[in-house]
Design an enzyme around this catalytic site. Sequence first.
Site, PDB file in Angstrom:
ATOM      1  N   CYS A 168       0.181  10.093  -5.759  1.00 57.85           N
ATOM      2  CA  CYS A 168       0.592  11.423  -6.219  1.00 57.85           C
ATOM      3  C   CYS A 168       0.808  12.638  -5.274  1.00 57.85           C
ATOM      4  CB  CYS A 168      -0.314  11.798  -7.464  1.00 57.85           C
ATOM      5  SG  CYS A 168       0.021  10.422  -8.858  1.00 57.85           S
ATOM      6  N   HIS A 186      -0.742   6.369 -10.688  1.00 58.85           N
ATOM      7  CA  HIS A 186      -2.257   6.378 -10.508  1.00 58.85           C
ATOM      8  C   HIS A 186      -2.598   4.869 -10.707  1.00 58.85           C
ATOM      9  CE1 HIS A 186      -3.763  10.479 -10.322  1.00 58.85           C
ATOM     10  NE2 HIS A 186      -2.575  10.693 -10.843  1.00 58.85           N
ATOM     11  N   GLU A 229      -5.242   3.618  -9.747  1.00 61.80           N
ATOM     12  CA  GLU A 229      -6.708   3.451 -10.198  1.00 61.80           C
ATOM     13  C   GLU A 229      -6.984   3.715 -11.651  1.00 61.80           C
ATOM     14  OE1 GLU A 229      -6.088   7.943 -10.525  1.00 61.80           O
ATOM     15  OE2 GLU A 229      -5.519   6.137  -9.073  1.00 61.80           O
TER      16      GLU A 229
END
Length: 371
Positions: free
Chosen positions: A258, A344, A346
């Site tokens: 990001c 993202h 994760e």
Amino acid sequence: MIERANAVLVLEDGTTFHGKAIGKIGKAAGELAFNTGMTGYQEVFTDPSYLGQLVTMTSPHIGNYGTAEPESESKSMQCAGIIIKKFSEVASREISDSSLQEFLEENNKVGISDVDTRALVRHIRSKGAMNAIISSVDSDSIESLSEELKNVPSMEGLELASKVSTKEAYVLPATSEESTLKVALMDFGSKSTIAKCLNERGCEVKVFPMDTALEDLLAYNPDGFMLSNGPGDPAAMTSSHQLVKEIIDTNIPVFGICMGHQLIAASQGLTTEKMHQGHRGLNHPVLNHKTGKGEITSQNHGFVVSRSSAEGNDNIEITHSHLNDNTVAGIALKDKSVFSVQYHPESSAGPHDSRYLFDDFIANMNSNKKS
């Protein structure tokens, strides 16, 4: 049923929504953003990338399962305030340690419920992101709130990462049996799950303040650099552009997420653009150009790397694209072990389709270490 005070939401174009107060009594202002996730509201509210924003949740029921400390992505709520449709005072989950109302009060945050969030989101989608203010203070009038709103800065040109970056470096040890790699994580407003994903893969992670000098980073002798997510306008972070360029020039593998993705782009001369209303949710489709496969991703960003500037740089490979609007969702440097994504991997909350990117980063570090 708890009796709650009246509250109002005023947008900078004069549009007004009335509702009920949640959280503390007071007011909060910031850029309006909406998240389409059906779950994960605690992870959203504690994500540092939401600093300075009023978050509208499009899921109609928020608060049902309360909050649980392990599910926070930082030490506190980061968004300026929240806007929802139906608010649950009851936390109906055994592992919750507080209700959302208690969580809001503990974090000194203002919110508004009983708002037609579908109408609000349609308005933002049509008119674009704009600032707004929430108030549950009896004495506030629409006119006075509109005047206050004129003094709220635009997100474009705003540097916010320094407000959430750690002030002191700290180490997070690997949680798997074998620790073989060391990662320097540059904290521009990192979600805690990023470090956890590395720890689970045998990496010791040292989290550094965003303004750490390169020589201090290299003194840690890292096998790789992780550039985290974060809030604000990446174009305003010129000192970080230079630092990231210096990091890349060390030839140590780099992975950006990001904000980290945008800073890698800026360090290579690419430009970023403010989006009409941003991408925020858990079901954004992305195409991996290398494999030809689609991924469902978790996203949260209001700025994006300019496709024309990426295509105009011979050393940049566009590795991923957003399938809804064809925006750049991932890049790699052709002459370095450097890659990044606009979403993202994760997740937390969200699908795990993209966690292979952490494995790719591990492979890059191991390959570089051998050579």
